[in-house]
Each structure stands twice: as C-alpha cells, then as structure tokens.
Design an enzyme around this catalytic site. Structure first.
Site, PDB file in Angstrom:
ATOM      1  N   ARG A  94       0.776  -1.369   0.067  1.00  0.00           N
ATOM      2  CA  ARG A  94       0.177   0.105  -0.053  1.00  0.00           C
ATOM      3  C   ARG A  94       1.036   1.369   0.045  1.00  0.00           C
ATOM      4  O   ARG A  94       2.126   1.342   0.031  1.00  0.00           O
ATOM      5  CB  ARG A  94      -0.877  -0.093   1.234  1.00  0.00           C
ATOM      6  CG  ARG A  94      -1.877  -1.246   1.197  1.00  0.00           C
ATOM      7  CD  ARG A  94      -2.969  -1.012   0.351  1.00  0.00           C
ATOM      8  NE  ARG A  94      -4.054  -2.178   0.572  1.00  0.00           N
ATOM      9  CZ  ARG A  94      -5.019  -2.120   1.257  1.00  0.00           C
ATOM     10  NH1 ARG A  94      -5.427  -1.148   2.172  1.00  0.00           N
ATOM     11  NH2 ARG A  94      -5.871  -3.228   1.235  1.00  0.00           N
TER      12      ARG A  94
ATOM     13  N   LYS B 191      -2.936  -7.339   2.160  1.00  0.00           N
ATOM     14  CA  LYS B 191      -2.284  -5.981   1.876  1.00  0.00           C
ATOM     15  C   LYS B 191      -1.108  -6.225   2.985  1.00  0.00           C
ATOM     16  O   LYS B 191      -0.843  -6.840   3.798  1.00  0.00           O
ATOM     17  CB  LYS B 191      -3.085  -4.928   2.483  1.00  0.00           C
ATOM     18  CG  LYS B 191      -3.470  -5.000   4.270  1.00  0.00           C
ATOM     19  CD  LYS B 191      -4.520  -4.154   4.424  1.00  0.00           C
ATOM     20  CE  LYS B 191      -5.126  -4.454   5.834  1.00  0.00           C
ATOM     21  NZ  LYS B 191      -6.177  -3.253   6.268  1.00  0.00           N
TER      22      LYS B 191
ATOM     23  N   LYS C 193       1.976  -3.378   4.248  1.00  0.00           N
ATOM     24  CA  LYS C 193       2.405  -1.892   4.757  1.00  0.00           C
ATOM     25  C   LYS C 193       3.606  -1.694   5.077  1.00  0.00           C
ATOM     26  O   LYS C 193       4.207  -2.565   5.549  1.00  0.00           O
ATOM     27  CB  LYS C 193       1.401  -1.453   5.949  1.00  0.00           C
ATOM     28  CG  LYS C 193      -0.138  -1.547   5.415  1.00  0.00           C
ATOM     29  CD  LYS C 193      -1.008  -1.037   6.456  1.00  0.00           C
ATOM     30  CE  LYS C 193      -2.480  -0.935   5.973  1.00  0.00           C
ATOM     31  NZ  LYS C 193      -3.287  -0.590   7.033  1.00  0.00           N
TER      32      LYS C 193
ATOM     33  N   CYS D  11     -11.350   6.667  12.443  1.00  0.00           N
ATOM     34  CA  CYS D  11     -11.657   6.188  11.058  1.00  0.00           C
ATOM     35  C   CYS D  11     -13.119   6.818  10.606  1.00  0.00           C
ATOM     36  O   CYS D  11     -13.848   7.331  11.198  1.00  0.00           O
ATOM     37  CB  CYS D  11     -11.750   4.624  11.055  1.00  0.00           C
ATOM     38  SG  CYS D  11     -13.417   4.159  11.892  1.00  0.00           S
TER      39      CYS D  11
ATOM     40  N   CYS E 105     -18.251   3.397   4.901  1.00  0.00           N
ATOM     41  CA  CYS E 105     -17.449   2.287   5.146  1.00  0.00           C
ATOM     42  C   CYS E 105     -18.292   1.107   5.042  1.00  0.00           C
ATOM     43  O   CYS E 105     -19.350   1.050   5.941  1.00  0.00           O
ATOM     44  CB  CYS E 105     -16.491   2.428   6.169  1.00  0.00           C
ATOM     45  SG  CYS E 105     -15.563   0.935   6.305  1.00  0.00           S
TER      46      CYS E 105
ATOM     47  N   CYS F  43     -15.133  -0.314  13.421  1.00  0.00           N
ATOM     48  CA  CYS F  43     -14.878  -2.030  13.629  1.00  0.00           C
ATOM     49  C   CYS F  43     -13.617  -2.313  14.035  1.00  0.00           C
ATOM     50  O   CYS F  43     -12.637  -1.614  14.221  1.00  0.00           O
ATOM     51  CB  CYS F  43     -15.301  -2.296  12.257  1.00  0.00           C
ATOM     52  SG  CYS F  43     -13.790  -2.316  11.037  1.00  0.00           S
TER      53      CYS F  43
ATOM     54  N   CYS G  64      -8.440   0.788  11.486  1.00  0.00           N
ATOM     55  CA  CYS G  64      -7.721   1.817  10.496  1.00  0.00           C
ATOM     56  C   CYS G  64      -7.200   3.016  11.144  1.00  0.00           C
ATOM     57  O   CYS G  64      -6.317   3.562  10.471  1.00  0.00           O
ATOM     58  CB  CYS G  64      -8.899   2.234   9.395  1.00  0.00           C
ATOM     59  SG  CYS G  64      -9.367   1.002   8.364  1.00  0.00           S
TER      60      CYS G  64
END
Length: 591
Positions: A176, A241, A243, A464, A470, A509, A513
C-alpha cells in the site's frame, strides 16, 4: 500490552492455527509448490483469473449499472477503488423497494504524503466535481474521495492521473501507500530518506498495464507480454495487504511498529548510516475470532542503504510464497511470522540473501508528535513549514467553519508544498515568515483553530471514517468522535490532566484503520452503538493496549474509563505516564 501477555497471545494463536488448518499439502502456510492441491479462498481465484487486474472492469464501466459485480469489486481494490453505498439511506431505500445507493471510494497513492500545491488543488476540484465535497486524509498519508458515482469513476481517476498521482496501489493485496515521516527538512539525512522512499515505491509498485488500459485508454498489450507483467507479484499478488513505513530514529510520528515492514533510519553525521528493519506489525483483528489479534513489529536486523531494497524485497517474497491463501483472516504477514516462528523466518531470509543477518540496533524514541505549528528555516532557501490540525482528517466546509475553501485559497495564493501526515493532519512547507503571518490570520478569520488553540487531548485523537460510507463499519466513529473528545476533555479537566499526553482513538470496527490498538485509550466498534474499550497503549506507539471492557454502550464510554483515570491521578509515580501506570499496576483490579 506486556511482553509476557503478548507472548502468551501468540502461543494461543499458533496453537489454534495448528489445530484448525493443517492440510495434506503441508499446512496452512504451505509454499507455492505445496499449495497446488489446497483449496484457496475465492479472492485468490478472482486475482488469478483477473489477467493482471483487468477483470471485466472496462466492460462493466459501460453496462449502465450503478454498481460492479463481486469479481470486479475485488479487482477494483488494486486500482484504489472500494465499492460502497450510503448506509444512511439503506432502510429508506429498502422500504421503497429500491436497491442501495451505490458509490465508490477512491484512494490515491501518495508516497510519504508529499504533494505539490497544484496536486492538492487538483484533489480539491475533483472532490467538488465528482465526490461529496470533502477530502479525507488517511492514516497512510493519502487522500480518499467519497461518494464517486460509477459513471464518474473513470473521469475521477483520469483527473488524479493528470495531476501526476496514481490510485494504483491505494488498496488491494499489494504494498500500500508507503508511509514516511512528513517533516519537510532539507538536509542530506532527509534527502537520502526521500531517495530510499522512492526506490521502495518503484520496486513495490504493480507493473501491470491494466491501469492505463482501463482508466487512461492505454494501448492493449499482447497476451504474451501480459502474462509476464508482474515479476515481483506474479499472477496472484500477495495474500493480503502489505504496509511499509519509514521513520527517522527517535521520531515515531508514523507509528512505525504498525507496519508489516518498519524501517528506522539511523544517522551518521548528516547522512543515513542504515536502517533497523522491523517486521510483522498489523492492527486488524476479528473480534469474534480469538486467534486474530493486533501485533507490533519485531526488530529483525540492521541493513545499510545499499542492502535495503534487496532485504525488503526478499521479506516481501517470503510473505508472497508462504502467506496464507486459504483463509484471508489469517493472511497478514504477522500470522505467518507467529505460526512459523521468528527463528524460521530469520533462517529463511538469510538463506535467500546468502548471508547472515546483522542484529538490529537499539531503538530509542523521543517523540511521536505530529510536527504541528510553525518551524522556521527548515528548507534550503530559508523558508519554513506550518503544521495544521485537521479534525479526523476531514477537509470540508461547514456552516460555521470554511476549512476546505480557506485551505484551497491559501494553497492557490501561496503555493506551498503540501505534506499529509500519518495522524491525519496537514503541513504547508516553503513558507516565508510573512506568508506564515498572513496564513494564520486567514485561518483565524475563518474560525479555524491554530495548534495553540487545540487541547492536548484533541490533537492526539484519531478516528476512522466508519458510517455512512464504510461497508465494514458496525457502528459510528468519525461522526461521534467530537462528542467522545468533549466528554473526555471534561474528565481530564476534572482530574487535572488537561496537559497530559494521552492518546484516544476510535474505530467503527475491529479492523483498526485509525491504529486504535496502540493508543492509550481506544474504542473499537463491535455492534451498533457499542464498543470494546482498550486501555494501556502509549503515546509513543511502542506498546499494545489491552481489552478492558467489551460491548460498552456509547454513552457509558467515559464513565467506564473514569476509575482508571482517577486511580492514575492518585497513584502515579513521579513523571509516570498513563500507559506506564497501567502496565505497572495492571488493569485486572479495575475490571
């Protein structure tokens, strides 16, 4: 989280993995050759059949439907696009017998958050023309645009491309957007970090021509060439993903331990001597699945600048080759490391490199502050930079505060370089003293607070996006976060903690994030209006917090934490910080 507790958590996870995931092909983390007979996840099939991220997106853009089908939804993520819907409208539309109001979130790739004034202005215009009239700074130093309709998607991505920025790599199972300390200082040390940042971006960027074909009307490549487009990622890219973040020694403003690969740059005079490499950080968990968990990256090795690309590439390849492709909830790099063990990983990496690993250097952190306020003479031409606080990273005009239009006018007139931060804030660089004075006057006139007017609590907070856009959110975050901070500000003032550096973060959630699991206090959404309360991370981003209470109603969040704050005030040792107090006394007594 204490080291003993974290070690115990990892043992539980490894045991659960061993129990539930063994296969004849060699287990849950089989190598590619061993994986052949193993049933992989549906997303793996979609990736393999996507022809290097083409799918049928081009045809779907012309089918007249407001939405994409599932296979294309998965492929679109690699192009920086998430299909969402306005969840505030779901019930109303359902009652009327209508489908959801579909729209797209578009996320750019802006390495290190570095932009020109013209690039900033391009995003500002696109947000008004095709989006919901706001820009959202993410915790990975990039912009998200919300509310893009399918019919405007191609024009949106083309507009971003025309500003010399891409969305390829904004999302998806690949590396990412790479984080890096945003402080705009022009010296050899920072210049070399920027050079290494760009080298990593070039190495890890997807090479497929699909992006140009779909969004920019690029020439089609022949099937033979197409099959060989991804020398690093192959046909199925990464299991999940990945990072990467770069921090200068002593400054952890990017939360370097939250990355799959964290790189800490060490000084040698005015230059970069090399990097300590950290591996296996990751924030997400599935609340109902006890063997999923957040993890801090582990110090692995020290490398010179010349070795950096090779070592990072081989680390990525190990995750590519051995990461879990059967169950996506266990597909992040951290689970591979904990299942196989760090000794196995060091041996595997050393074998691929053909040399032994050098031990990591000791890391000492002085600050995680987000470079707020005015800093003079940081650039070679004698100009400085101004760090601005952006609540929850949302740049939008409201009836009482014209933030977006004021910032647009400032950028248009003063032409600063722009840097987005990993804490959702904004830096204008290349300013003279006179420009700084004029800018601050304009901000005040627009009722936009300067950092001196923002409380310690508020400036360390993060949230977030969550509802209404979302699709993963189970409850609110950004929209209710100001109320959370207001209630805690009252508590802090009551207990004399007004100037105490305590971080509060909130997510809708458990995916994490806003990196809640390393905050002093965090609220992680579990169900509508209810949150898990996490306590005991630290302001420097070097410690995981612990689950304190589950499923606490929104209106009870502040009172749930009150007893811990009260005890901290009464029992703290000299200069002891909140996280150190929680580590010392333990949270069990408060449960």
């Amino acid at each position: 989280m204490s080291r003993d507790l974290q070690d115990e958590q990892l043992k539980v996870a490894a045991a659960a993995s061993d129990k539930g995931a063994e296969t004849e092909a060699g287990g849950k983390y089989a190598s590619p050759a061993e994986q052949a007979p193993v049933k992989v996840s549906k997303v793996e099939v979609i990736k393999r059949e996507s022809r290097h991220l083409r799918g049928t997106i081009e045809q779907a853009l012309q089918d007249g439907s407001p939405r994409f089908e599932e296979d294309n939804v998965q492929v679109l993520k690699f192009h920086g696009v998430y299909q969402q819907d306005d969840r505030d409208l779901r019930a109303k539309l359902r009652k009327e017998g209508k489908d959801k109001h579909y729209m797209m979130m578009v996320r750019a790739r802006i390495p290190g958050g570095r932009m020109t004034a013209q690039q900033y202005l391009a995003f500002d215009e696109i947000a008004d023309r095709y989006g919901m009239g706001s820009l959202r700074i993410t915790t990975r130093q990039t912009f998200q645009l919300h509310g893009i309709l399918k019919g405007n998607l191609k024009a949106t991505i083309r507009g971003i491309h025309n500003a010399l920025i891409t969305t390829l790599g904004g999302c998806g199972d690949q590396v990412r957007n790479i984080n890096a300390c945003p402080e705009p200082v022009e010296d050899e040390f920072h210049r070399q970090i920027d050079e290494d940042l760009q080298a990593l971006v070039d190495r890890f960027g997807a090479k497929t021509n699909a992006y140009h074909e779909i969004w920019l009307d690029g020439e089609k490549v022949t099937p033979d060439v197409e099959a060989d487009e991804e020398p690093l990622y192959g046909d199925v890219y990464l299991p999940r993903k990945f990072k990467v973040g770069i921090a200068p020694e002593g400054d952890n403003c990017i939360d370097v331990y939250a990355n799959d690969i964290g790189l800490v740059a060490h000084r040698s005079g005015d230059a970069v001597a090399g990097y300590t490499v950290l591996v296996g950080g990751g924030m997400g968990r599935t609340a109902a699945v006890k063997d999923t968990y957040p993890r801090l990256a582990t110090p692995l090795t020290y490398v010179t600048r010349d070795e950096l690309l090779e070592v990072c590439t081989e680390i990525l390849k190990i995750q590519r080759d051995y990461g879990n492709r059967q169950e996506r909830r266990y597909a992040r790099f951290k689970y591979l490391l904990d299942h196989k063990g760090m000794d196995w990983f060091r041996t595997e990496l050393a074998s691929r490199l053909g040399r032994s690993l050098v031990p990591p250097r000791e890391l000492v952190w002085q600050s995680s502050d987000d470079h707020f306020g005015w800093h003079a003479h940081t650039l070679a031409d004698g100009t400085g930079y101004l760090g601005l606080f952006i609540p929850s990273g949302r740049i939008v005009d409201s009836p009482d505060r014209k933030l977006k239009s004021t910032l647009r006018d400032i950028v248009r007139e003063f032409q600063p370089s722009v840097r987005l931060t990993a804490q959702q804030n904004l830096i204008f660089a290349g300013l003279t003293e006179a420009a700084r004075t004029e800018i601050e006057a304009r901000l005040k006139a627009a009722h936009i607070p300067l950092i001196e007017e923002v409380s310690t609590l508020v400036k360390h907070g993060m949230s977030c996006v969550a509802l209404p856009t979302c699709g993963l959110a189970t409850t609110e975050s950004e929209r209710v976060f100001p109320k959370v901070l207001e209630r805690f500000q009252a508590l802090f003032d009551e207990y004399g903690l007004t100037d105490e550096p305590i971080s509060i973060r909130m997510t809708g959630c458990p995916n994490g994030c806003a990196r809640p699991y390393i905050a002093d206090i965090a609220f992680v959404g579990r169900s509508p209006g209810k949150y898990d309360v996490m306590i005991g991370g630290d302001i420097l981003g070097t410690r995981l917090n612990q689950l304190f209470r589950e499923l606490v109603p929104f209106d009870e969040l502040a009172e749930t934490v009150r007893p811990v704050l009260a005890a901290f005030v009464e029992e703290r040792q000299a200069a002891e910080r909140f996280s150190d107090y929680c580590e010392r006394v333990g949270l069990e007594r408060f449960k």
